[in-house]
Design a protein around this motif. Structure first.
Motif, PDB file in Angstrom:
ATOM      1  N   PRO A  76      33.964  38.394  42.872  1.00  0.00           N
ATOM      2  CA  PRO A  76      33.210  39.031  41.849  1.00  0.00           C
ATOM      3  C   PRO A  76      31.887  40.230  42.790  1.00  0.00           C
ATOM      4  N   VAL A  77      31.297  39.957  43.857  1.00  0.00           N
ATOM      5  CA  VAL A  77      30.396  40.982  44.383  1.00  0.00           C
ATOM      6  C   VAL A  77      30.392  41.902  45.081  1.00  0.00           C
ATOM      7  N   THR A  78      31.880  41.767  45.666  1.00  0.00           N
ATOM      8  CA  THR A  78      32.334  42.929  46.511  1.00  0.00           C
ATOM      9  C   THR A  78      33.877  43.534  45.958  1.00  0.00           C
ATOM     10  N   GLY A  79      34.483  43.072  45.055  1.00  0.00           N
ATOM     11  CA  GLY A  79      35.468  43.660  44.925  1.00  0.00           C
ATOM     12  C   GLY A  79      36.832  43.407  45.394  1.00  0.00           C
ATOM     13  N   VAL A  80      36.401  42.900  46.391  1.00  0.00           N
ATOM     14  CA  VAL A  80      37.670  42.480  47.150  1.00  0.00           C
ATOM     15  C   VAL A  80      38.576  40.937  46.703  1.00  0.00           C
ATOM     16  N   ALA A 108      35.466  44.507  38.547  1.00  0.00           N
ATOM     17  CA  ALA A 108      35.936  43.796  38.879  1.00  0.00           C
ATOM     18  C   ALA A 108      36.141  42.958  38.605  1.00  0.00           C
ATOM     19  N   ALA A 109      37.014  41.722  37.965  1.00  0.00           N
ATOM     20  CA  ALA A 109      36.909  40.301  37.834  1.00  0.00           C
ATOM     21  C   ALA A 109      38.541  39.866  38.039  1.00  0.00           C
ATOM     22  N   ASN A 110      38.402  38.644  38.126  1.00  0.00           N
ATOM     23  CA  ASN A 110      40.007  38.174  38.398  1.00  0.00           C
ATOM     24  C   ASN A 110      40.134  37.841  36.786  1.00  0.00           C
ATOM     25  N   ASP A 111      41.983  38.579  36.302  1.00  0.00           N
ATOM     26  CA  ASP A 111      42.351  38.224  34.979  1.00  0.00           C
ATOM     27  C   ASP A 111      41.550  37.516  34.351  1.00  0.00           C
TER      28      ASP A 111
END
Length: 318
Positions: A76-80, A108-111
């Motif tokens: 959640p920090v890098t969006g990787v 960005a985050a996990n769905d």
């Protein structure tokens, strides 16, 4: 100012554009067309976003931010995207790839975690101090929010109940484990199992429905055949739904949330939802339809979840 929610799914890419009053003004979707490279996928997402902004007559300067929900383990920090088995992604900087192509901030985050935020802020989980989110579709996801914080885990994979091992030496999952829940209850696994078992004698109604061609038993037409009252078919469906219910009950026992919210293609079918709740209450009478709730956002959750990420990141700081 406007905000954009993007839902990246294994089947479709969907988006919704909302105003400052959280009203969805415009929505669209297109096929994901897997397999494809991360760069190609980023191109497609950016083209969809900018194209739909044009159709909605909204300039890029009027967009405050966008959020995207991604199936897989997302830092959640890098969006990787550290791992997304259904996309074949390992350590893919998808957020950066998209940010290079979009002229406004992207979160960005996990769905499943995005969906959980949507329910927590604006859906069936509103007002809860803790809630467990379960998503069921192409994959099986989960997320837990406690006192305004989403549990991430040391590897950002907390809540991934689809990869709980429920059968020793079971089928190989795309994650590399064997016997994962997802290999039994995800939509593609359901269709595959029914195809293998369907004969004129075992499932006469379904066999007639597909004109004897079991290859026509697919996820895309599941809603049409899953309710056919063949005892052989319904026995398989009951076995699948029971496995999911048992796993959810065990997860509830471990986490003890205020509420459980369920969402996904199969839960939209009333008889599947009913059988799921029947199995849950078989194991514990408290886990009924007042405790386990259907999504309050329904088919809007795909883009409302990512919109909730934007609100959370920009204004709430949870």
């Amino acid at each position: 100012m406007y905000r954009i929610g993007i839902d990246l799914g294994g089947t479709n890419i969907a988006l919704g554009i909302a105003d400052e009053n959280k009203k969805i003004l415009h929505k669209a979707s297109e096929p994901t067309n897997l397999p494809r490279s991360a760069e190609s996928l980023a191109d497609a997402i950016a083209d969809l976003v900018m194209g739909e902004l044009g159709k909605a007559e909204i300039s890029e300067e009027e967009v405050e931010a966008a959020g995207i929900g991604i199936p897989g383990t997302v830092n959640p920090v890098t969006g990787v995207v550290e791992y997304a088995n259904n996309f074949g992604f390992v350590n893919v900087p998808l957020k950066d790839l998209l940010q290079e192509r979009l002229p406004f901030p992207l979160h960005a985050a996990n769905d499943a975690k995005a969906a959980a935020w949507g329910e927590y802020l604006a859906g069936a989980g509103a007002g809860c101090s803790s809630m467990l989110m379960i998503t069921l579709g192409t994959g099986v996801g989960g997320a837990m929010i406690v006192n305004g914080s989403c549990l991430e885990g040391y590897n950002y994979a907390a809540g991934e109940i689809g990869h709980m091992v429920i059968r020793q030496g079971g089928k190989l999952c795309t994650c590399g484990r064997r016997g994962c829940l997802e290999t039994h209850v995800a939509t593609h696994a359901v269709a595959e199992r029914v195809r293998r078992a369907c004969t004129k004698d075992s499932m006469p109604g379904l066999h007639a429905f597909v004109d004897g061609d079991v290859d026509k038993i697919e996820v895309r037409n599941m809603e049409q055949w899953i309710g056919i009252e063949d005892p052989g078919l319904q026995k398989i469906i009951d076995d699948i739904v029971e496995r999911l219910a048992r796993t959810v009950v065990n997860t509830i026992t471990l986490l003890a949330p205020d509420k459980v919210i369920i969402y996904g293609f199969m839960f939209e079918m009333d008889h599947i939802q009913k059988r799921f709740l029947d199995f849950c209450t078989y194991y514990d009478s408290l886990y009924d339809g007042d405790y386990i709730l259907k999504s309050g956002l329904s088919d809007r959750i795909g883009y409302i979840g990512p919109l909730a990420i934007v609100v959370n990141e920009m204004f709430l700081g949870m």
